[in-house]
Structures are given as structure tokens and as C-alpha cells.
Design a protein around this motif. Structure first.
Motif, PDB file in Angstrom:
ATOM      1  N   ALA A 175       6.457 -21.495  26.986  1.00  0.00           N
ATOM      2  CA  ALA A 175       5.773 -20.312  26.483  1.00  0.00           C
ATOM      3  C   ALA A 175       4.946 -19.614  27.555  1.00  0.00           C
ATOM      4  N   ARG A 176       4.305 -20.361  28.412  1.00  0.00           N
ATOM      5  CA  ARG A 176       3.438 -19.783  29.437  1.00  0.00           C
ATOM      6  C   ARG A 176       3.216 -20.798  30.548  1.00  0.00           C
ATOM      7  N   PRO A 177       2.808 -20.343  31.727  1.00  0.00           N
ATOM      8  CA  PRO A 177       2.455 -21.299  32.781  1.00  0.00           C
ATOM      9  C   PRO A 177       1.215 -22.105  32.393  1.00  0.00           C
ATOM     10  N   ASP A 178       1.054 -23.243  33.037  1.00  0.00           N
ATOM     11  CA  ASP A 178      -0.180 -24.032  32.902  1.00  0.00           C
ATOM     12  C   ASP A 178      -0.439 -24.496  31.476  1.00  0.00           C
ATOM     13  N   GLU A 179       0.626 -24.904  30.767  1.00  0.00           N
ATOM     14  CA  GLU A 179       0.428 -25.497  29.448  1.00  0.00           C
ATOM     15  C   GLU A 179      -0.383 -26.784  29.582  1.00  0.00           C
ATOM     16  N   ASP A 180      -1.144 -27.114  28.515  1.00  0.00           N
ATOM     17  CA  ASP A 180      -1.897 -28.358  28.593  1.00  0.00           C
ATOM     18  C   ASP A 180      -0.949 -29.550  28.462  1.00  0.00           C
ATOM     19  N   GLU A 181      -1.432 -30.710  28.838  1.00  0.00           N
ATOM     20  CA  GLU A 181      -0.583 -31.896  28.941  1.00  0.00           C
ATOM     21  C   GLU A 181       0.041 -32.274  27.604  1.00  0.00           C
ATOM     22  N   LEU A 219      23.925 -18.386  20.133  1.00  0.00           N
ATOM     23  CA  LEU A 219      23.198 -19.649  20.075  1.00  0.00           C
ATOM     24  C   LEU A 219      22.930 -19.969  18.605  1.00  0.00           C
ATOM     25  N   ASP A 220      22.809 -21.260  18.315  1.00  0.00           N
ATOM     26  CA  ASP A 220      22.609 -21.664  16.923  1.00  0.00           C
ATOM     27  C   ASP A 220      21.146 -21.879  16.560  1.00  0.00           C
ATOM     28  N   ALA A 221      20.305 -22.162  17.548  1.00  0.00           N
ATOM     29  CA  ALA A 221      18.886 -22.386  17.255  1.00  0.00           C
ATOM     30  C   ALA A 221      18.070 -22.224  18.522  1.00  0.00           C
ATOM     31  N   PHE A 222      16.820 -21.849  18.322  1.00  0.00           N
ATOM     32  CA  PHE A 222      15.835 -21.785  19.402  1.00  0.00           C
ATOM     33  C   PHE A 222      14.523 -22.315  18.864  1.00  0.00           C
ATOM     34  N   TRP A 223      13.832 -23.129  19.670  1.00  0.00           N
ATOM     35  CA  TRP A 223      12.499 -23.587  19.277  1.00  0.00           C
ATOM     36  C   TRP A 223      11.558 -23.482  20.463  1.00  0.00           C
ATOM     37  N   GLN A 224      10.260 -23.446  20.149  1.00  0.00           N
ATOM     38  CA  GLN A 224       9.258 -23.358  21.210  1.00  0.00           C
ATOM     39  C   GLN A 224       7.941 -23.922  20.716  1.00  0.00           C
ATOM     40  N   TYR A 225       7.223 -24.578  21.614  1.00  0.00           N
ATOM     41  CA  TYR A 225       5.878 -25.048  21.331  1.00  0.00           C
ATOM     42  C   TYR A 225       4.889 -24.076  21.938  1.00  0.00           C
ATOM     43  N   ALA A 226       3.846 -23.766  21.168  1.00  0.00           N
ATOM     44  CA  ALA A 226       2.904 -22.704  21.532  1.00  0.00           C
ATOM     45  C   ALA A 226       3.662 -21.387  21.578  1.00  0.00           C
ATOM     46  N   SER A 258       0.831 -20.187  13.983  1.00  0.00           N
ATOM     47  CA  SER A 258       1.537 -21.470  14.042  1.00  0.00           C
ATOM     48  C   SER A 258       1.598 -22.011  15.469  1.00  0.00           C
ATOM     49  N   GLU A 259       1.569 -23.336  15.589  1.00  0.00           N
ATOM     50  CA  GLU A 259       1.611 -23.980  16.900  1.00  0.00           C
ATOM     51  C   GLU A 259       3.033 -24.200  17.383  1.00  0.00           C
ATOM     52  N   THR A 260       4.011 -24.074  16.486  1.00  0.00           N
ATOM     53  CA  THR A 260       5.412 -24.261  16.859  1.00  0.00           C
ATOM     54  C   THR A 260       6.246 -23.165  16.219  1.00  0.00           C
ATOM     55  N   PHE A 261       7.468 -23.012  16.722  1.00  0.00           N
ATOM     56  CA  PHE A 261       8.337 -21.930  16.259  1.00  0.00           C
ATOM     57  C   PHE A 261       9.776 -22.417  16.278  1.00  0.00           C
TER      58      PHE A 261
END
Length: 278
Positions: A175-181, A219-226, A258-261
Motif C-alpha cells: 500500500a505504501r512505503p515504510d509499512e510497520d512491521e 485477474l480473479d482476486a486482489f487483496w491488500q493490507y492497509a 477498514s484495515e484490509t481489502f
């Protein structure tokens, strides 16, 4: 009004006003104009030695595109708010807002990679109403209007008919640079789980280009955190209007908080939720 964009697909076509359709047509003109400016700036790899130099180069692309987008979109909806930070997330205040990414995949542009776009989405009371995603290097423009479907250069889009995740092509993005651990570990675990359950897993930025591929059935699905509004809202509307399902990774209604997508073809959505919930 609920913030969940999962409800968009049931909107009645009669609710789509002529003015929204006209705004979409003019938004297409704006993103194409901004794309032409960025295409002229595209070519050799842009060298940078420090974070400051990188941020300056990114800002140069953003500013060049915004010089086209901001006045054009402001004329269309003078009273609409403007989201200044493309990495912002969360719900917006009531009313209309322009959520714009002037150079989606900006770092790819700097690296002379082709995966970048210009996006503009009009959000009304936290519901995306219309969106335009322009790919300047191919000339393609993806559009969606709530209740009126999703299109690629005027041709209707439809998500994949796949019903077996084991035959599915899926994708994720940072999602972005420098995600937390914590987020980094969740991303890694989710990729491992999908590598076990899906046919092929693709990982790259930006999110929007994966989402247009979900909407187009490639594509059949895409997911992302943050994630940020600017990299999820355009594709979320496109996928929904193309017949796909939107949720968080646990299958709950997705909102900008939401925290996930997760965006998926209906035939694999539940399987993707199961995989990501392990």
C-alpha cells in the motif's frame, strides 16, 4: 447512508443522473489531459540518491498532472472538497469530495516502468459515484458510474467466471512505503497462504492496475493490507460495477476505515476469504 461500497451494485440505474454522466465524461477528458503531460515526462530512469531527491521527483510528476486536474475538476464540482494527500485513508466528511491520484504508481514512472496511471474519483457521502482511470502508455481509459456499469473505452467490463481459487490468478500490492512491521508480516503470511491455494500470485504496485484487471476478468482476486482511498476507491467501484464482490479480508463490508481489502470474482470470493483468514 452506509459507507460500505459493497452496496453500490444494487443501486438503481434510474438513480444515475444525467449530470453525473456528464461529469464522468468531462473527468475522462481531464485524466487524459493529465496523462498526456506525464507521458511527455516519461522515458529514462530518474536517478535519485536520497529520500529527499526521490520525494522531489515524485512531487514533480504530481504537480505537473495536478496543474491539469485540479482546475478542470474544480470547475465540474466547485463545492466538492479535495483530498490533498493521496496516501490518506479513513472516512471523509459528508458531501462531495474529489479523490485523485495524479500519478498512481509514480515510482514506476520514475523507474521507466509502464505500470502507472492517472485516476480521479468523485465520492459523495463516502460512496464513490464515478471514476476514471487512464493508462497513458496504452491510451486505455477505464470508467465506472454507480448503477451504470464499468467500461473500458466504452466496452462493458465483466469480472471472471472462475469458481475455483485453485485455478485463479490473484494479486496483491504494497500500500505504501515504510509499512510497520506488523503489516509487513501480515502481507508475507497472506502471500504464502495464497501461493498454497491459488494458481498464480502476482505482487506489484500500484493497486489500481490490479483492480482494473479484476474488473476486466483478467485477474480473479486482489487483496491488500492497509491502503489509501486514492488507490482503492477507483478500482473498488470498477470491480463492483463489473459484477465483483468487495469486502475486507475477513468477508465483512469494506469501508475506507477498514484495515484490509479484498476484491474478487463472486465465484472465488468466499474461498479467498477462507485463505486470507487462516
Amino acid at each position: 447512508m452506509s459507507e460500505s461500497i459493497q452496496t453500490i451494485e444494487v443501486a438503481a440505474t434510474a438513480d444515475v443522473t444525467a449530470s453525473d454522466a456528464d461529469v464522468l465524461a468531462r473527468t475522462v477528458t481531464a485524466v487524459r489531459g493529465a496523462g498526456a503531460v506525464l507521458r511527455e515526462r516519461f522515458g529514462d530512469v530518474v536517478a535519485y540518491r536520497t529520500r529527499e531527491e526521490l520525494m522531489s521527483a515524485l512531487a514533480g510528476n504530481d504537480d505537473a498532472a495536478l496543474d491539469i486536474l485540479r482546475p478542470a475538476l474544480t470547475r465540474l464540482r466547485p463545492d466538492a472538497g479535495w483530498v490533498e494527500d493521496e496516501l490518506d485513508g479513513g472516512a471523509l466528511p459528508a458531501g462531495e469530495w474529489w479523490v485523485v491520484d495524479p500519478a498512481e504508481g509514480n515510482v514506476n514512472h520514475l523507474q521507466a516502468l509502464p505500470e502507472w496511471a492517472v485516476t480521479a474519483t468523485l465520492v459523495r457521502d463516502n460512496q464513490p459515484v464515478l471514476t476514471a482511470v487512464h493508462l497513458p502508455l496504452t491510451g486505455e481509459t477505464y470508467t465506472a458510474l454507480a448503477g451504470a456499469g464499468a467500461h473500458l473505452d466504452g466496452r462493458p467490463l465483466r469480472v471472471s467466471p472462475t469458481t475455483d481459487l485453485g485455478l485463479g490468478l490473484v494479486a496483491t500490492s504494497q500500500a505504501r512505503p515504510d509499512e510497520d512491521e506488523k503489516v509487513v508480516h501480515r502481507i508475507g503470511s497472506s502471500i504464502t497462504a495464497m501461493l498454497l491455494d491459488a494458481l498464480v500470485v502476482r505482487t506489484s504496485v500500484p493497486a489500481t492496475l490490479h483492480l482494473v484487471n479484476v474488473a476486466a476478468g483478467r485477474l480473479d482476486a486482489f487483496w491488500q493490507y492497509a491502503g489509501a482511498r486514492a488507490d482503492l476507491l477507483p478500482g473498488a467501484l470498477l470491480v463492483t460495477e463489473a459484477g465483483g464482490q468487495i469486502s475486507d479480508a475477513q468477508g465483512r463490508p469494506w469501508t475506507p476505515r477498514s484495515e484490509t481489502f479484498l476484491a474478487a470474482a463472486p465465484g472465488v470470493h468466499a474461498q479467498a476469504v477462507t485463505t486470507l483468514s487462516r
